[in-house]
Enzyme design. Structure first.
Site, mmCIF file in Angstrom:
data_model
loop_
_atom_site.group_PDB
_atom_site.id
_atom_site.type_symbol
_atom_site.label_atom_id
_atom_site.label_comp_id
_atom_site.label_asym_id
_atom_site.label_seq_id
_atom_site.Cartn_x
_atom_site.Cartn_y
_atom_site.Cartn_z
ATOM 1 C CG HIS A 51 -1.925 0.809 1.104
ATOM 2 N ND1 HIS A 51 -3.013 1.349 2.283
ATOM 3 C CD2 HIS A 51 -2.517 2.276 0.294
ATOM 4 C CE1 HIS A 51 -3.551 2.467 1.731
ATOM 5 N NE2 HIS A 51 -2.986 3.085 0.997
ATOM 6 C CD GLU A 78 -4.106 -3.423 -0.172
ATOM 7 O OE1 GLU A 78 -4.676 -4.656 0.171
ATOM 8 O OE2 GLU A 78 -3.426 -2.581 0.927
ATOM 9 C CG HIS A 199 -8.264 -4.323 7.231
ATOM 10 N ND1 HIS A 199 -7.253 -3.842 7.109
ATOM 11 C CD2 HIS A 199 -9.178 -4.158 8.567
ATOM 12 C CE1 HIS A 199 -7.419 -3.076 7.900
ATOM 13 N NE2 HIS A 199 -8.521 -3.340 8.671
#
EC number: 2.6.99.2
Length: 260
Positions: A51, A78, A199
């Site tokens: 990310h 991400e 997640h």
């Protein structure tokens, strides 16, 4: 040699963000997230997720650029829907880009992208990335309206946010969140979408999620980095992949809300 346990059963995306967090905590060049990514591939990771946040709190631009040509599997980048991030993605051309919501004050991503509420912006981002030859994924909650909006955006992939399931404080709450995720997977498939999830998943809550047959891929990072402190990095990756595959192939695990 890259190790693959039952390839194609269910994919593990190893998120290397928190290897970079550990590096940045002391301003050193180690541990190297690039090395972590390559060793994760050797241990059975099917893709590497990272990310690039606007504040660069863990992964840096140089990490993404250095890693892209070295991967034997694929990169799942991400990022938030900003012109800067979309331009970086189109320049580097990872195989996948997962669009996520982002707030500077959050410790980690707190919820799914509001595709329905920002439909034009998300649609434009999907078009820009698709035109660059990048497959787009949208990180969303297991909500029917958001799933329908994702399909309308022409995003081929969704990643269902499992944070509420992972953070549930009671068995009843976890069972309810598990049912939401399962329903979201089914809804995504009905819309013709590839469905991923992630997640907050770790070594004792991933099994019911991994057992859901409609999920193509799970993205897991913090739990693997934490487990590696005790087990070693490649052992931690191998163990997570083995747990996921066993769950998908029918090894019995407790399912939230169902009798053991």
């Amino acid at each position: 040699m890259i190790f693959h346990a039952n390839p194609g059963v269910i994919d593990l995306g190893v998120n290397i963000d928190h290897v970079a967090t550990l590096r940045n905590a002391r301003g050193t060049v180690y541990p190297d997230p690039i090395q972590a990514a390559l060793q994760a591939e050797e241990a059975g990771a099917d893709l590497i997720t990272l990310h690039l946040r606007e504040d660069r709190r863990h992964i840096r631009d140089a990490d993404v650029r250095a890693l892209r040509p070295k991967l034997a599997t694929r990169m799942n980048l991400e990022c938030a829907i900003t012109s800067e991030m979309l331009d970086i993605a189109c320049e580097i051309k990872p195989q996948d880009v997962c669009l996520v919501p982002e707030k500077r004050e959050e410790v980690t991503t707190e919820g799914g992208l509001d595709v329905a509420g920002h439909f034009e912006q998300v649609s434009a981002a999907c078009r820009q990335l698709a035109d660059a030859g990048i497959r787009v994924s949208l990180f969303i909650d297991a909500d029917p309206d958001q799933i329908a909006a994702a399909a309308a955006c022409k995003a081929p992939v969704i990643e269902i946010h499992t944070g509420r399931y992972a953070d549930a404080h009671t068995a009843e709450e976890q069972a309810a969140e598990f049912r939401r995720v399962a329903a979201g997977v089914e809804a995504g498939q009905k819309h013709g979408l590839i469905v991923n999830a992630g997640h907050g998943l770790h070594y004792t809550n991933v099994q019911p999620i991994a057992a859901l047959p409609g999920i193509k891929e799970l993205n897991i990072g913090h739990a693997i980095v934490a487990h590696a402190v005790f087990a070693g990095w490649q052992n931690a990756v191998r163990e997570m992949k083995a747990i996921m595959v066993a769950a998908r192939l029918g090894t019995r695990y407790p399912v939230p809300g169902q009798p053991a």
